[in-house]
Design an enzyme around this catalytic site. Sequence first.
Site, mmCIF file in Angstrom:
data_model
loop_
_atom_site.group_PDB
_atom_site.id
_atom_site.type_symbol
_atom_site.label_atom_id
_atom_site.label_comp_id
_atom_site.label_asym_id
_atom_site.label_seq_id
_atom_site.Cartn_x
_atom_site.Cartn_y
_atom_site.Cartn_z
ATOM 1 N N TYR A 134 49.071 42.096 20.496
ATOM 2 C CA TYR A 134 49.127 42.635 19.133
ATOM 3 C C TYR A 134 47.748 42.475 18.503
ATOM 4 O O TYR A 134 47.270 41.355 18.307
ATOM 5 C CB TYR A 134 50.198 41.886 18.336
ATOM 6 C CG TYR A 134 50.376 42.316 16.898
ATOM 7 C CD1 TYR A 134 49.892 43.520 16.404
ATOM 8 C CD2 TYR A 134 51.063 41.499 15.998
ATOM 9 C CE1 TYR A 134 50.065 43.897 15.089
ATOM 10 C CE2 TYR A 134 51.253 41.867 14.673
ATOM 11 C CZ TYR A 134 50.749 43.060 14.227
ATOM 12 O OH TYR A 134 50.923 43.430 12.916
ATOM 13 N N LYS A 162 50.397 46.461 20.900
ATOM 14 C CA LYS A 162 50.631 46.994 19.558
ATOM 15 C C LYS A 162 49.271 47.074 18.887
ATOM 16 O O LYS A 162 48.653 46.046 18.586
ATOM 17 C CB LYS A 162 51.586 46.093 18.763
ATOM 18 C CG LYS A 162 51.810 46.572 17.325
ATOM 19 C CD LYS A 162 52.681 45.604 16.534
ATOM 20 C CE LYS A 162 52.834 46.078 15.084
ATOM 21 N NZ LYS A 162 53.622 45.124 14.269
#
Length: 292
Positions: A134, A162
């Site tokens: 992320y 992400k």
Amino acid sequence: MDFGRVIAAMVTPFTEDYAVDYDAAQQLAAYLLDQGVDGLVLCGSTGENPTLTKEEKLKLFAAVKQVTKGRALLIAGTSGYNTMTSVELSQKAESLGADALLAVTPYYNKPPQEGLYQHFKAIAEAVRIPVILYNVPSRTGVNLQPQTVERLAQLDNIAGLKEAACCMEQMIEIRLRTPADFLIYSGDDATTLPMLAMGACGVISVSAHLIAQPLQEMIAAFERGDNDKALELHNRYYPLNSKLFIRSNPIPLKYCLNKLGLPAGPCRLPLIAADAEAARELDALLVEYGLL
């Protein structure tokens, strides 16, 4: 593993005295699955991860797993600025049935790229389940560079990213440097469609709490080549995606959920309730989209 296209970054419901409301978390998880999300991320930034204790996180993983089991994937947010603590929490989340992990770049201490590589490598090697990286430099103060993503993508159970740097050139470079089966998710609802055009497969979403089905429809339209429909949906919901961030996330989202009678409760300090001006804008937003 197929993680799906629309994954909700779920809020953590609290009671009025700021305790984690595990029953409400199960109710909200069931609601989101009924609305059509493909999976849930727990204890991400939308879940107010830094304000939760290790014990609260583990109890939350266990409670929501009872709802997702057999229906959808549970992705546990287990990474912080301390690598050893992140490894320990990741192993315990796996033992409680988490299907995958979401591992954010360490915040505050601004490690160099080699430090980021070693941090994520340590987590990945400590578990058997997939890890989604992320990258959200606006919150963490450090950017995971495409060269580092390329190295990490070579590790067996690092399955995806992400990406929330909101830099289209960086997204292009990451896609060019990683294998086709390395999954890239938009980490910013407002730029999901452009990210899809550059090789993303879906979104890990805040607004999925409110518009899961339109998000699914937009991605499905893009995948079947109906670009006019995809763009129409993108443009229709762009104001909603933007206004959910008129204050620090998840302040606006929790306001909206509470207004709709869905279990969210307050934010924990240092986040606070939506002010009167934000509340007026969000009320108008909910009416505009036929949600209220």
